[in-house]
Scaffold this motif. Sequence first.
Motif, PDB file in Angstrom:
ATOM      1  N   GLY A  82      41.042  35.503  38.986  1.00  0.00           N
ATOM      2  CA  GLY A  82      41.194  36.945  39.157  1.00  0.00           C
ATOM      3  C   GLY A  82      41.534  37.642  37.857  1.00  0.00           C
ATOM      4  O   GLY A  82      41.560  37.030  36.779  1.00  0.00           O
ATOM      5  N   ARG A  83      41.803  38.910  37.969  1.00  0.00           N
ATOM      6  CA  ARG A  83      42.144  39.748  36.803  1.00  0.00           C
ATOM      7  C   ARG A  83      43.655  39.796  36.661  1.00  0.00           C
ATOM      8  O   ARG A  83      44.373  40.090  37.626  1.00  0.00           O
ATOM      9  CB  ARG A  83      41.589  41.151  37.012  1.00  0.00           C
ATOM     10  N   PHE A  84      44.151  39.493  35.451  1.00  0.00           N
ATOM     11  CA  PHE A  84      45.579  39.583  35.156  1.00  0.00           C
ATOM     12  C   PHE A  84      45.909  41.036  34.828  1.00  0.00           C
ATOM     13  O   PHE A  84      45.312  41.638  33.921  1.00  0.00           O
ATOM     14  CB  PHE A  84      45.930  38.678  33.974  1.00  0.00           C
ATOM     15  N   LEU A  85      46.828  41.600  35.587  1.00  0.00           N
ATOM     16  CA  LEU A  85      47.177  43.007  35.422  1.00  0.00           C
ATOM     17  C   LEU A  85      48.687  43.167  35.312  1.00  0.00           C
ATOM     18  O   LEU A  85      49.453  42.391  35.910  1.00  0.00           O
ATOM     19  CB  LEU A  85      46.668  43.828  36.616  1.00  0.00           C
ATOM     20  N   VAL A  86      49.111  44.156  34.548  1.00  0.00           N
ATOM     21  CA  VAL A  86      50.533  44.483  34.423  1.00  0.00           C
ATOM     22  C   VAL A  86      50.691  45.968  34.729  1.00  0.00           C
ATOM     23  O   VAL A  86      50.133  46.823  34.036  1.00  0.00           O
ATOM     24  CB  VAL A  86      51.074  44.181  33.012  1.00  0.00           C
ATOM     25  N   GLU A  87      51.423  46.264  35.796  1.00  0.00           N
ATOM     26  CA  GLU A  87      51.640  47.652  36.207  1.00  0.00           C
ATOM     27  C   GLU A  87      53.114  47.858  36.489  1.00  0.00           C
ATOM     28  O   GLU A  87      53.715  47.121  37.277  1.00  0.00           O
ATOM     29  CB  GLU A  87      50.810  47.972  37.458  1.00  0.00           C
ATOM     30  N   GLY A 112      55.601  47.173  34.703  1.00  0.00           N
ATOM     31  CA  GLY A 112      56.396  46.021  34.293  1.00  0.00           C
ATOM     32  C   GLY A 112      56.231  44.800  35.183  1.00  0.00           C
ATOM     33  O   GLY A 112      56.837  43.756  34.921  1.00  0.00           O
ATOM     34  N   VAL A 113      55.430  44.897  36.238  1.00  0.00           N
ATOM     35  CA  VAL A 113      55.196  43.773  37.154  1.00  0.00           C
ATOM     36  C   VAL A 113      53.827  43.174  36.875  1.00  0.00           C
ATOM     37  O   VAL A 113      52.810  43.884  36.879  1.00  0.00           O
ATOM     38  CB  VAL A 113      55.274  44.228  38.625  1.00  0.00           C
ATOM     39  N   ALA A 114      53.811  41.868  36.611  1.00  0.00           N
ATOM     40  CA  ALA A 114      52.553  41.180  36.331  1.00  0.00           C
ATOM     41  C   ALA A 114      52.038  40.505  37.598  1.00  0.00           C
ATOM     42  O   ALA A 114      52.813  39.923  38.365  1.00  0.00           O
ATOM     43  CB  ALA A 114      52.756  40.142  35.232  1.00  0.00           C
ATOM     44  N   PHE A 115      50.754  40.599  37.802  1.00  0.00           N
ATOM     45  CA  PHE A 115      50.160  39.948  38.976  1.00  0.00           C
ATOM     46  C   PHE A 115      48.690  39.658  38.696  1.00  0.00           C
ATOM     47  O   PHE A 115      48.092  40.175  37.737  1.00  0.00           O
ATOM     48  CB  PHE A 115      50.305  40.819  40.226  1.00  0.00           C
ATOM     49  N   VAL A 116      48.107  38.826  39.553  1.00  0.00           N
ATOM     50  CA  VAL A 116      46.681  38.519  39.476  1.00  0.00           C
ATOM     51  C   VAL A 116      46.012  39.091  40.712  1.00  0.00           C
ATOM     52  O   VAL A 116      46.425  38.800  41.847  1.00  0.00           O
ATOM     53  CB  VAL A 116      46.432  36.999  39.387  1.00  0.00           C
ATOM     54  N   ALA A 117      44.998  39.921  40.502  1.00  0.00           N
ATOM     55  CA  ALA A 117      44.191  40.459  41.595  1.00  0.00           C
ATOM     56  C   ALA A 117      43.005  39.517  41.783  1.00  0.00           C
ATOM     57  O   ALA A 117      42.136  39.431  40.910  1.00  0.00           O
ATOM     58  CB  ALA A 117      43.701  41.867  41.264  1.00  0.00           C
ATOM     59  N   PRO A 118      42.950  38.761  42.887  1.00  0.00           N
ATOM     60  CA  PRO A 118      41.891  37.760  43.065  1.00  0.00           C
ATOM     61  C   PRO A 118      40.496  38.360  43.008  1.00  0.00           C
ATOM     62  O   PRO A 118      40.254  39.481  43.486  1.00  0.00           O
ATOM     63  CB  PRO A 118      42.180  37.180  44.454  1.00  0.00           C
ATOM     64  N   ASP A 119      39.588  37.604  42.416  1.00  0.00           N
ATOM     65  CA  ASP A 119      38.198  38.033  42.347  1.00  0.00           C
ATOM     66  C   ASP A 119      37.563  38.003  43.732  1.00  0.00           C
ATOM     67  O   ASP A 119      36.723  38.833  44.053  1.00  0.00           O
ATOM     68  CB  ASP A 119      37.427  37.113  41.390  1.00  0.00           C
ATOM     69  N   HIS A 128      46.780  41.911  29.622  1.00  0.00           N
ATOM     70  CA  HIS A 128      46.339  42.825  30.674  1.00  0.00           C
ATOM     71  C   HIS A 128      44.812  42.961  30.661  1.00  0.00           C
ATOM     72  O   HIS A 128      44.198  43.209  29.632  1.00  0.00           O
ATOM     73  CB  HIS A 128      46.989  44.196  30.470  1.00  0.00           C
ATOM     74  N   GLY A 129      44.191  42.774  31.830  1.00  0.00           N
ATOM     75  CA  GLY A 129      42.752  42.964  31.969  1.00  0.00           C
ATOM     76  C   GLY A 129      41.923  41.706  31.819  1.00  0.00           C
ATOM     77  O   GLY A 129      40.732  41.714  32.133  1.00  0.00           O
ATOM     78  N   HIS A 176      36.711  40.694  30.159  1.00  0.00           N
ATOM     79  CA  HIS A 176      36.006  41.042  31.394  1.00  0.00           C
ATOM     80  C   HIS A 176      34.491  40.899  31.296  1.00  0.00           C
ATOM     81  O   HIS A 176      33.845  40.370  32.206  1.00  0.00           O
ATOM     82  CB  HIS A 176      36.377  42.479  31.776  1.00  0.00           C
ATOM     83  N   LEU A 177      33.878  41.365  30.224  1.00  0.00           N
ATOM     84  CA  LEU A 177      32.423  41.396  30.132  1.00  0.00           C
ATOM     85  C   LEU A 177      31.876  40.369  29.143  1.00  0.00           C
ATOM     86  O   LEU A 177      30.771  40.536  28.628  1.00  0.00           O
ATOM     87  CB  LEU A 177      31.953  42.808  29.734  1.00  0.00           C
ATOM     88  N   ALA A 178      32.624  39.322  28.869  1.00  0.00           N
ATOM     89  CA  ALA A 178      32.149  38.300  27.933  1.00  0.00           C
ATOM     90  C   ALA A 178      30.926  37.596  28.503  1.00  0.00           C
ATOM     91  O   ALA A 178      30.861  37.320  29.703  1.00  0.00           O
ATOM     92  CB  ALA A 178      33.259  37.291  27.655  1.00  0.00           C
ATOM     93  N   PRO A 179      29.900  37.287  27.664  1.00  0.00           N
ATOM     94  CA  PRO A 179      28.707  36.582  28.155  1.00  0.00           C
ATOM     95  C   PRO A 179      29.076  35.245  28.795  1.00  0.00           C
ATOM     96  O   PRO A 179      29.902  34.498  28.274  1.00  0.00           O
ATOM     97  CB  PRO A 179      27.883  36.366  26.869  1.00  0.00           C
ATOM     98  N   GLY A 180      28.468  34.946  29.928  1.00  0.00           N
ATOM     99  CA  GLY A 180      28.732  33.691  30.622  1.00  0.00           C
ATOM    100  C   GLY A 180      29.942  33.734  31.529  1.00  0.00           C
ATOM    101  O   GLY A 180      30.203  32.771  32.261  1.00  0.00           O
TER     102      GLY A 180
END
Length: 747
Positions: free
Chosen positions: A164-169, A171-178, A198-199, A227-231
């Motif tokens: 998922g995407r690692f996000l910090v909002e 001060g709280v860090a979490f992973v939003a599953p893909d 983040h991101g 996020h948009l890296a090839p592969g």
Amino acid sequence: MTKRKKSSRFTIDDPFAEREAARYERPIPSREALLGFLESVGEPMADTAIARAIGLRGAEDRDALQRRLQAMERKGQLVRNRRGAYGVAHRMGLVSGRVIAHPDGFGFLVPDESGDDLFLAPKQMRTLMHGDRAVVRIAGFDRQGRPEGALVEVLERANHRVVGRFLVEGGVAFVAPDNRRLTHKLLVPAEAAGAAQHGQIVVAEISQYPSGVHQPLAGIVEILGDHLAPGMEIDVAARVYELPTEWSTKALAESERFGDEVSEGSKVGRRDLRDLPLVTIDGADAKDFDDAVYCERRQNGWRLIVAIADVSSYVDVGSALDGEAEQRGTSVYFPGRVVPMLPEVLSNGLCSLNPQVDRLCMVCDMSIDGSGHTTRSRFYQGVMRSAARLTYDEVAAMVVEGDRSARAAHETLLSHLDELHALYKVLAVNRKRRGAIDFETTETKIVFDADGKIDRIVALERNDAHRIIEECMIAANVAAARYLQRHKMPFLYRVHEEPTSEKVTDVRAFLAELGLQLGGGERPQAEHYAKLLRKIQDRPDRHLIETVLLRSLKQAQYSPDNNGHFGLAHAAYAHFTSPIRRYPDLLVHRAIRHVIAGGASDNFDYDHHRMANLGEHCSMTERRADEAVRDALDWLKCEFMLDKVGQEFDGLITGVTSFGFFVELKSIYAQGLVHVSCLVNDYYRFDAPKHRLIGERSGNIYRLADPVRVKVTRVDLDERKIDFELIEAGAATLKQRRRRARQERDG
């Protein structure tokens, strides 16, 4: 029918005593016997009481019983109550099954045994995640009349690592599953975040699963990149669907010990086919070649040889390589990258039928008469040397188009390639006579630029060379199934069952509106589908009808029980021709090799029960691969459309729902949604049986397979979604829609 035998060691009958004795040095009663015993007792019992009652005395036996009871509890067959006593789950009003989560927060429990799915309210899903196995009790019915479940116990967690995407909002860090079905955000403590920024796309390992009160906790174990890296789309899909991508040290060591060339010792006792001009015919970008063909004219027909890479000579039962191949089940073909079932030293090297090198092969040698029927088939182990690596386009140029330069380049192969084409024509007629179903679907290919970004999407065109190989492989697969049937061997059939009565009823209702009929009464066969498909070829709504017919069919699967292949109209069918990339084919090769060596079913490494488990597993890995590739393709197509917001395209409606319709763009083959809220100046009613939306005031109709023009309004890469806005049609087209609406309304 299994004979019931009473074991001298126990006080209960065990219908599977022989099976248990074959598996264990000191067997205890089987799961089936224990379930039957607890059913007959009529109340939950502690493990010590069960041991006494069935005659288990020693500590070793009691320990084995405890492990078996715990395994049955994990399976959901038994439930242990607060007093520690084991009871039969269904006798306690409990249901075990697999959790299917919905992105909106609710879910369903699909029972292990037959029965209706149980609705799981969002409150119940707070503790559960998609794919978990659980036991629930039926708590009543929801407002829609669906049986509703209440969680009793989580049996097995399906998700251990989540992409998922690692996000910090705030001060709280979490992973939003893909995966949108994983609705819990994974909280990441500061000390478990590592170097994640983040991101970024990351892999998180769950350290604490959700409860009714707490969110799940996780730590970052891998950073996949930006996020948009090839592969990135392939890395994400492989991890989301838990595709094995790394090889164990032991498996690699086993694959490398064979060397680069076939040893002389391994050729001994095999039929030498090296002087026969066998050729491989594949796509231009293929790297693993499992099949080679040769054809010659005979007095009453043809001799067709299909030689298949002899993977079973290298991958032994129970080896580390075998374990890896079984776990993977299939090679996964992503755009521009393959996750192979076998290490490349075998899949692209020693097992691959590369040109001008010796290779071990399993041979299906067939005699086919002038009507396209196989009159005789033999199987034997051989050694071959491919005369050429040909592509579909090269062969089509030679034998279909008669291209002089192409024929001159392969002059020594022309006679048998021409005979292959002649045989194909006969097999195609036989296929039509048999009633096999042929759907003309469009396959696409992603073309990348030098930076690894998607450049364009192109349609792949099938020619007669594709069909030549397809018919040759079908003939060999049918011969393999018949051969193993004759020898009463356990193996995996490729099963495609007939459509359900509900699907047939829906199809008939749809066709009736168009003045068409599907023959065959209550149980139409493939020939009835094929006859209807031929009848509609010149209709303007052909694509619509084909789509509805295709969606009425079941998905093919693997099983040791033969239920025929509906689509191909064959009574028995197996997969024999691709053991490099499909595990069921390797199992078929092992069975054939066992028979060739003089073996029988009673001394084979596999029995029916083991094959049934492998069939379920291989069917799952096939679906898993399809879903992973589809997910990666959706990502790539969304990425390709990012800079096309605001542009207009022509497309076809490929799906209709109550909330709108899906459109596939012509020449781009990307799919997006026109939401019903974007259809202005009217309210639209969903007509499910006829696959259409109908305007209540205007009478406008939007139906499956209708051509439309749309504008791209939004692309969401995270959600793999593209939103379209319908461009209003011209007056003539609008009149046509209204005229058609009146005609359909008036019958």
